[in-house]
Each structure stands twice: as C-alpha cells, then as structure tokens.
Design a protein around this motif. Structure first.
Motif, PDB file in Angstrom:
ATOM      1  N   ARG A  58       0.802  -1.229   0.000  1.00  0.00           N
ATOM      2  CA  ARG A  58       0.000   0.000   0.000  1.00  0.00           C
ATOM      3  C   ARG A  58       0.834   1.277   0.000  1.00  0.00           C
ATOM      4  NH1 ARG A  58       0.714  -1.544   5.136  1.00  0.00           N
ATOM      5  NH2 ARG A  58       0.733   0.054   6.789  1.00  0.00           N
ATOM      6  N   LEU A  59       2.076   1.226   0.491  1.00  0.00           N
ATOM      7  CA  LEU A  59       2.908   2.429   0.564  1.00  0.00           C
ATOM      8  C   LEU A  59       3.933   2.515  -0.568  1.00  0.00           C
ATOM      9  CD1 LEU A  59       3.583   2.516   4.425  1.00  0.00           C
ATOM     10  CD2 LEU A  59       1.951   3.899   3.126  1.00  0.00           C
ATOM     11  N   LYS A  60       3.949   1.528  -1.453  1.00  0.00           N
ATOM     12  CA  LYS A  60       4.927   1.524  -2.539  1.00  0.00           C
ATOM     13  C   LYS A  60       4.621   2.610  -3.563  1.00  0.00           C
ATOM     14  CE  LYS A  60       6.148  -3.387  -2.220  1.00  0.00           C
ATOM     15  NZ  LYS A  60       6.171  -4.690  -2.921  1.00  0.00           N
ATOM     16  N   GLU A  61       5.673   3.150  -4.163  1.00  0.00           N
ATOM     17  CA  GLU A  61       5.520   4.235  -5.117  1.00  0.00           C
ATOM     18  C   GLU A  61       4.667   3.819  -6.308  1.00  0.00           C
ATOM     19  OE1 GLU A  61       8.279   7.238  -7.839  1.00  0.00           O
ATOM     20  OE2 GLU A  61       9.205   5.952  -6.323  1.00  0.00           O
ATOM     21  N   GLU A  62       4.875   2.583  -6.795  1.00  0.00           N
ATOM     22  CA  GLU A  62       4.092   2.139  -7.951  1.00  0.00           C
ATOM     23  C   GLU A  62       2.609   2.020  -7.625  1.00  0.00           C
ATOM     24  OE1 GLU A  62       6.536  -1.526  -6.526  1.00  0.00           O
ATOM     25  OE2 GLU A  62       6.761   0.664  -6.641  1.00  0.00           O
ATOM     26  N   THR A  63       2.300   1.725  -6.361  1.00  0.00           N
ATOM     27  CA  THR A  63       0.896   1.655  -5.945  1.00  0.00           C
ATOM     28  C   THR A  63       0.280   3.048  -5.944  1.00  0.00           C
ATOM     29  OG1 THR A  63       1.292  -0.281  -4.555  1.00  0.00           O
ATOM     30  CG2 THR A  63      -0.678   1.009  -4.096  1.00  0.00           C
ATOM     31  N   LEU A  64       0.992   4.002  -5.368  1.00  0.00           N
ATOM     32  CA  LEU A  64       0.494   5.376  -5.323  1.00  0.00           C
ATOM     33  C   LEU A  64       0.284   5.944  -6.717  1.00  0.00           C
ATOM     34  CD1 LEU A  64       2.768   6.746  -2.453  1.00  0.00           C
ATOM     35  CD2 LEU A  64       0.324   6.273  -2.318  1.00  0.00           C
ATOM     36  N   ASN A  65       1.180   5.619  -7.639  1.00  0.00           N
ATOM     37  CA  ASN A  65       1.056   6.110  -9.011  1.00  0.00           C
ATOM     38  C   ASN A  65      -0.122   5.480  -9.733  1.00  0.00           C
ATOM     39  OD1 ASN A  65       3.317   7.727  -8.690  1.00  0.00           O
ATOM     40  ND2 ASN A  65       4.729   6.203  -9.546  1.00  0.00           N
ATOM     41  N   MET A  66      -0.550   4.314  -9.299  1.00  0.00           N
ATOM     42  CA  MET A  66      -1.627   3.574  -9.956  1.00  0.00           C
ATOM     43  C   MET A  66      -3.013   4.021  -9.490  1.00  0.00           C
ATOM     44  SD  MET A  66      -2.017  -0.581  -9.994  1.00  0.00           S
ATOM     45  CE  MET A  66      -1.766  -0.601  -8.209  1.00  0.00           C
ATOM     46  N   VAL A  67      -3.111   4.464  -8.231  1.00  0.00           N
ATOM     47  CA  VAL A  67      -4.410   4.784  -7.639  1.00  0.00           C
ATOM     48  C   VAL A  67      -4.894   6.168  -8.086  1.00  0.00           C
ATOM     49  CG1 VAL A  67      -5.601   5.245  -5.450  1.00  0.00           C
ATOM     50  CG2 VAL A  67      -4.036   3.303  -5.655  1.00  0.00           C
ATOM     51  N   ALA A  68      -6.202   6.269  -8.347  1.00  0.00           N
ATOM     52  CA  ALA A  68      -6.807   7.539  -8.756  1.00  0.00           C
ATOM     53  C   ALA A  68      -6.657   8.574  -7.650  1.00  0.00           C
ATOM     54  CB  ALA A  68      -8.281   7.321  -9.077  1.00  0.00           C
ATOM     55  N   ASP A  69      -6.464   9.826  -8.039  1.00  0.00           N
ATOM     56  CA  ASP A  69      -6.241  10.895  -7.065  1.00  0.00           C
ATOM     57  C   ASP A  69      -7.409  11.037  -6.090  1.00  0.00           C
ATOM     58  OD1 ASP A  69      -3.766  11.494  -8.094  1.00  0.00           O
ATOM     59  OD2 ASP A  69      -4.489  13.075  -9.429  1.00  0.00           O
ATOM     60  N   PHE A  70      -8.639  10.832  -6.571  1.00  0.00           N
ATOM     61  CA  PHE A  70      -9.787  11.045  -5.696  1.00  0.00           C
ATOM     62  C   PHE A  70      -9.909   9.964  -4.628  1.00  0.00           C
ATOM     63  CE2 PHE A  70     -11.642   8.238  -8.890  1.00  0.00           C
ATOM     64  CZ  PHE A  70     -12.500   7.435  -8.155  1.00  0.00           C
ATOM     65  N   LYS A  71      -9.103   8.905  -4.736  1.00  0.00           N
ATOM     66  CA  LYS A  71      -9.118   7.839  -3.725  1.00  0.00           C
ATOM     67  C   LYS A  71      -7.949   7.961  -2.754  1.00  0.00           C
ATOM     68  CE  LYS A  71     -11.501   4.800  -3.369  1.00  0.00           C
ATOM     69  NZ  LYS A  71     -12.714   4.651  -2.544  1.00  0.00           N
ATOM     70  N   LYS A  72      -7.183   9.007  -2.861  1.00  0.00           N
ATOM     71  CA  LYS A  72      -6.025   9.183  -1.985  1.00  0.00           C
ATOM     72  C   LYS A  72      -6.320  10.182  -0.870  1.00  0.00           C
ATOM     73  CE  LYS A  72      -2.684   8.556  -5.767  1.00  0.00           C
ATOM     74  NZ  LYS A  72      -1.626   9.228  -6.559  1.00  0.00           N
ATOM     75  N   ILE A  73      -5.573  10.059   0.196  1.00  0.00           N
ATOM     76  CA  ILE A  73      -5.561  11.064   1.252  1.00  0.00           C
ATOM     77  C   ILE A  73      -4.237  11.806   1.119  1.00  0.00           C
ATOM     78  CG2 ILE A  73      -5.627  11.482   3.733  1.00  0.00           C
ATOM     79  CD1 ILE A  73      -7.006   8.675   3.900  1.00  0.00           C
ATOM     80  N   VAL A  74      -4.305  13.122   0.970  1.00  0.00           N
ATOM     81  CA  VAL A  74      -3.110  13.924   0.721  1.00  0.00           C
ATOM     82  C   VAL A  74      -2.854  14.849   1.915  1.00  0.00           C
ATOM     83  CG1 VAL A  74      -2.025  15.636  -0.771  1.00  0.00           C
ATOM     84  CG2 VAL A  74      -3.490  13.854  -1.770  1.00  0.00           C
ATOM     85  N   ILE A  75      -1.629  14.806   2.403  1.00  0.00           N
ATOM     86  CA  ILE A  75      -1.194  15.703   3.482  1.00  0.00           C
ATOM     87  C   ILE A  75       0.012  16.469   2.976  1.00  0.00           C
ATOM     88  CG2 ILE A  75      -0.371  15.858   5.860  1.00  0.00           C
ATOM     89  CD1 ILE A  75      -1.744  13.123   6.329  1.00  0.00           C
ATOM     90  N   ASP A  76      -0.162  17.760   2.778  1.00  0.00           N
ATOM     91  CA  ASP A  76       0.889  18.596   2.193  1.00  0.00           C
ATOM     92  C   ASP A  76       1.275  19.684   3.190  1.00  0.00           C
ATOM     93  OD1 ASP A  76       2.587  20.085   0.677  1.00  0.00           O
ATOM     94  OD2 ASP A  76       1.247  20.332  -1.039  1.00  0.00           O
ATOM     95  N   PHE A  77       2.410  19.490   3.850  1.00  0.00           N
ATOM     96  CA  PHE A  77       2.889  20.441   4.845  1.00  0.00           C
ATOM     97  C   PHE A  77       3.954  21.379   4.281  1.00  0.00           C
ATOM     98  CE2 PHE A  77       1.647  17.603   8.695  1.00  0.00           C
ATOM     99  CZ  PHE A  77       0.341  18.055   8.577  1.00  0.00           C
ATOM    100  N   GLU A  78       3.981  21.538   2.958  1.00  0.00           N
ATOM    101  CA  GLU A  78       4.912  22.474   2.336  1.00  0.00           C
ATOM    102  C   GLU A  78       4.475  23.902   2.662  1.00  0.00           C
ATOM    103  OE1 GLU A  78       7.795  24.167   1.132  1.00  0.00           O
ATOM    104  OE2 GLU A  78       7.915  22.070   0.497  1.00  0.00           O
ATOM    105  N   THR A  79       5.406  24.718   3.167  1.00  0.00           N
ATOM    106  CA  THR A  79       5.091  26.088   3.554  1.00  0.00           C
ATOM    107  C   THR A  79       5.556  27.117   2.530  1.00  0.00           C
ATOM    108  OG1 THR A  79       7.154  26.223   4.821  1.00  0.00           O
ATOM    109  CG2 THR A  79       5.171  25.510   6.012  1.00  0.00           C
ATOM    110  N   ASP A  80       6.334  26.695   1.543  1.00  0.00           N
ATOM    111  CA  ASP A  80       6.847  27.616   0.527  1.00  0.00           C
ATOM    112  C   ASP A  80       5.865  27.657  -0.651  1.00  0.00           C
ATOM    113  OD1 ASP A  80       8.170  28.929  -1.540  1.00  0.00           O
ATOM    114  OD2 ASP A  80      10.133  28.167  -0.957  1.00  0.00           O
ATOM    115  N   PRO A  81       5.179  28.784  -0.869  1.00  0.00           N
ATOM    116  CA  PRO A  81       4.198  28.872  -1.961  1.00  0.00           C
ATOM    117  C   PRO A  81       4.790  28.582  -3.335  1.00  0.00           C
ATOM    118  CG  PRO A  81       3.994  30.742  -0.475  1.00  0.00           C
ATOM    119  CD  PRO A  81       5.257  30.038  -0.099  1.00  0.00           C
ATOM    120  N   ALA A  82       6.041  28.994  -3.546  1.00  0.00           N
ATOM    121  CA  ALA A  82       6.675  28.772  -4.848  1.00  0.00           C
ATOM    122  C   ALA A  82       6.876  27.286  -5.114  1.00  0.00           C
ATOM    123  CB  ALA A  82       8.021  29.511  -4.901  1.00  0.00           C
TER     124      ALA A  82
END
Length: 413
Positions: free
Chosen positions: A88-112
């Motif tokens: 479930r955590l493998k990169e190829e799995t993440l690339n295969m799954v549709a975006d709407f089925k993912k949970i995304v946590i983005d802690f990037e603070t740099d807008p650029a």
C-alpha cells in the motif's frame, strides 16, 4: 437526478486536544482488529471551532487488503483495485491509484514550491490521461514523476486512512503555528438511537498566508413545503429549516436520508435597512415551494460550534454595577468583558447562500429548488439492522458596488 456529495472546506488554526488519548485513540477488539481514531480541531475564531475525525485500522488475525480505484484514461475508465496490505505504501501503488481515492497531506510552507509541484502534477496527469504514449512521452512522464519526488518532500499521499492517521499523529504538532486548509466529505451515521455528523478530511495542506479562516460546507438540502419554522423568530431572530441530507449508511449498505436542521441567522440583520431585508427574504423564500413532493437545493453553509458575541446591555449587570451606572459613576460599556460578551454554546448549520447554478446535467438549480424523485416517506430514517427507534432531528434552539459574498458571509454567518 444524480447524487450530489456533501463536502467541506475548513481554513484555520489547528487545535490538538491536551489529552493525548482524545487526540489519538487506539483500541484493539477481541477479534484482533486494531482501530486508530484521530480527532483534532480547526479554529475559525476564538469562539468557533469544529473537530474533524479520521479513522483507520488493520486486523491482526485476518489478511488485510486495501480496496481502491485505478486512474482512468481518455477512453478507458478506472477499475476497482484490490491492493495487498504490504504494497500500500509503494511508489508504484500510489502512481496507480486515482487521485480522488487518496488522502493527501501537504505540509509544504513555501508557496513557490507548491506552485511548481502543482504544475508538474498537472503535466503528469495530462500524460497519464492519454490512452497510449510515445517513447518520448513515456520518458518525459518518468522524468516528471522523478522531479516531483525530489521537490515535494513535504507532500505525502496515502491510499489507506490508517497510514494518514499514523503520519498526522506524529507530525501534526509541527503545524500548530500555521493556518491549514482541509477539504473532505461530510458523513452522517446513526448509532444507539442518535444521529451523528463527522467531517472526514481527504486533503490537508498549509493555507495561503492571506486566506480568510472559515468553516464552510456545500450541502444538498432536501425539504418539503412545511420545512420552515419561524415560531421563535421574534425572540431569537432565527429561522429554522427542518431539512434532510443524503448520505451513504455503512451499516445499511445504501444511501439513506438523515435529518438536518439548518438555521437562517438574522441576528445581524438590520430590519430598518432595505437591502438587509431583501437579502434575508431572498434566502428564506428559497424554501417557499407549493408542491407536496420532496424538493432539494444545494447550499453553501457555515458550520458553527461555539458561542456568538451578543450585545452587552444594562440587564446583564450585577446589582452593584447597575447602581453605579444609575448614579452616573460608570457606563454599561465600562463593565463589558474583554473580548465581548458571549452567549450560550451551541452547534448550528447556518445558511449562507444557495448555489443557483447547473451543477451537472442532472442537477440544475438556476431557478432555485427543484422537485426530486424521492417520496415523502423516504425521508424517514428507518434502520433495518437496529432495534431502537431513530429519533427526530435534534432540536437546537439554537447600488454601491459591494462584495456580495462578503456581505452574505458577514450578515448570516
């Protein structure tokens, strides 16, 4: 008509419970199921905050799998996926799954950096959407994926809620000084004779620095011609709407209607102001239907859980304070608490404005509420797997150019 999902967008500061067990509750059942429940608040203001909840777990005694959905292409729809737990955590799995089925946590603070990542992800999806790729396009896709991986070090994607809960429990504390933006689904359920509503995040990211804090949701509200309740309007300056929302019931394994009381809050309306009155009547009249059927209209609503500031008046003074004011030694404002005077704590879903648009080919609200295909008796929640009788909806007594969105926000929030 087609189903419209109820969603939310919260922007505000994070509130982590001091009691760590209330923040992360881990429980193991006799069958070997280990459940992890995460709760934390999002604060719009010091007087209004809402808790969100995430839940995930795994079995110690049975084989675990992740059920998801693959990405579609131009002429090929996505398909159901059955992912082995260890993959479930493998990169190829993440690339295969549709975006709407993912949970995304983005802690990037740099807008650029965020802007660059979003640009690269758009280019990736544009290539993935093609049915076939040339050799050059395939190489470009691989290069783009590699570049995103190198840049988006603070962005995490998960295909199972358990992993998102685990990551947040270990890292959310670092975001306490940042304003976050959360989007996700509004879920309803029924348990032990009571109705519950949960806000389930699917995207958590650092908000723009100038983003206005808010606790908002889009809800498809179902109602009948007798939905309006103005019995307490003279005293409370609130119109109550006894509506319903449609949500998937995991116990019943089907979509069910859940009672949902909504509030048209007129406490800030100046009824000597012609424009204020017109706006108030415009909103209230959206529930003025003549037919005997079930109508629906999508609304932007404000989720309120806290206490309103109320006018501090003479009758709220102590006897000694009143005498001091009577003798001219003080004014009423001298005794007003710092930060204003707060009323009682309450939970309300406040109507802000209707979505008067054609949402899709099956839901056209350009002329207001439309009659649905549902019958009146379908609005009643009747469980088949539980013996206790469901309760009714909880009673909560609870020409100058202008920015009309801001005006509605300020007037009816």
């Amino acid at each position: 008509m087609s189903r419209l999902f109820n969603t939310f967008e919260f922007i505000g500061a994070v509130q982590i419970p001091k009691n760590k067990e209330k923040f992360l509750d881990v429980r193991e059942s006799a069958s070997g199921w280990v459940g992890h429940r995460l709760n934390f608040g999002v604060q719009q203001s010091k007087t209004n905050s809402v808790f969100v909840e995430m839940y995930g777990g795994y079995s110690k005694s049975k084989q675990n799998k992740v059920y998801s959905f693959s990405k579609g292409t131009e002429n090929e729809k996505g398909t159901k996926l059955e992912i082995p737990w260890e993959d479930r955590l493998k990169e190829e799995t993440l690339n295969m799954v549709a975006d709407f089925k993912k949970i995304v946590i983005d802690f990037e603070t740099d807008p650029a950096v965020k802007e660059k990542v979003n640009q690269l992800r758009y280019e990736i999806r544009s290539l993935e959407y093609k049915d076939t790729l040339t050799e050059d396009e395939r190489q470009k896709l691989n290069d783009l994926i590699k570049e995103v991986k190198e840049i988006a070090v603070n962005r995490k994607e998960f295909v199972h809620e358990y992993d998102a809960v685990k990551y947040l429990s270990e890292n959310l504390e670092t975001m306490k000084n940042h304003k976050l933006r959360l989007t996700g689904s509004v879920e309803n359920n029924y348990h032990n004779g009571k109705f519950y509503r949960k806000f389930k995040p699917e995207l958590i990211e650092v908000a723009a620095e100038d983003a206005t804090p808010k606790l908002r949701a889009l809800m498809d509200v179902f109602f009948t011609k007798d939905a309006i309740d103005e019995a307490d309007f003279k005293e409370e300056k609130k119109v109550y709407v006894n509506g319903h929302v449609l949500c998937y019931d995991s116990k019943e394994k089907k979509d069910m209607f859940f009672p949902q009381q909504l509030v048209l809050n007129a406490q800030k309306v100046d009824f000597e102001n012609e424009m204020h009155v017109k706006r108030f009547n415009f909103l209230k009249n959206k529930f003025d239907v003549k037919g005997k059927g079930v109508y629906h209209l999508q609304w932007e609503v404000s989720i309120f859980r806290g206490a309103d500031k109320v006018e501090f008046t003479y009758d709220k003074l102590t006897q000694d304070q009143k005498e001091s004011v009577d003798f001219g030694l003080n004014t009423v404002s001298d005794f007003e608490p710092k930060g204003g005077f707060l009323g009682e704590n309450m939970e309300e879903t406040r109507l802000i404005k209707p979505v008067l648009q054609q949402v899709n080919e099956h839901n056209d609200f350009r002329e207001g509420a439309v009659e649905s295909a549902y019958e009146l008796d379908e609005l009643d929640y009747v469980p088949t797997q539980q013996s206790n009788t469901p309760p009714s909806a909880p009673e909560t007594k609870a020409e100058e150019k202008i920015d009309i969105d801001a005006a509605l926000d300020n007037l009816f929030d």
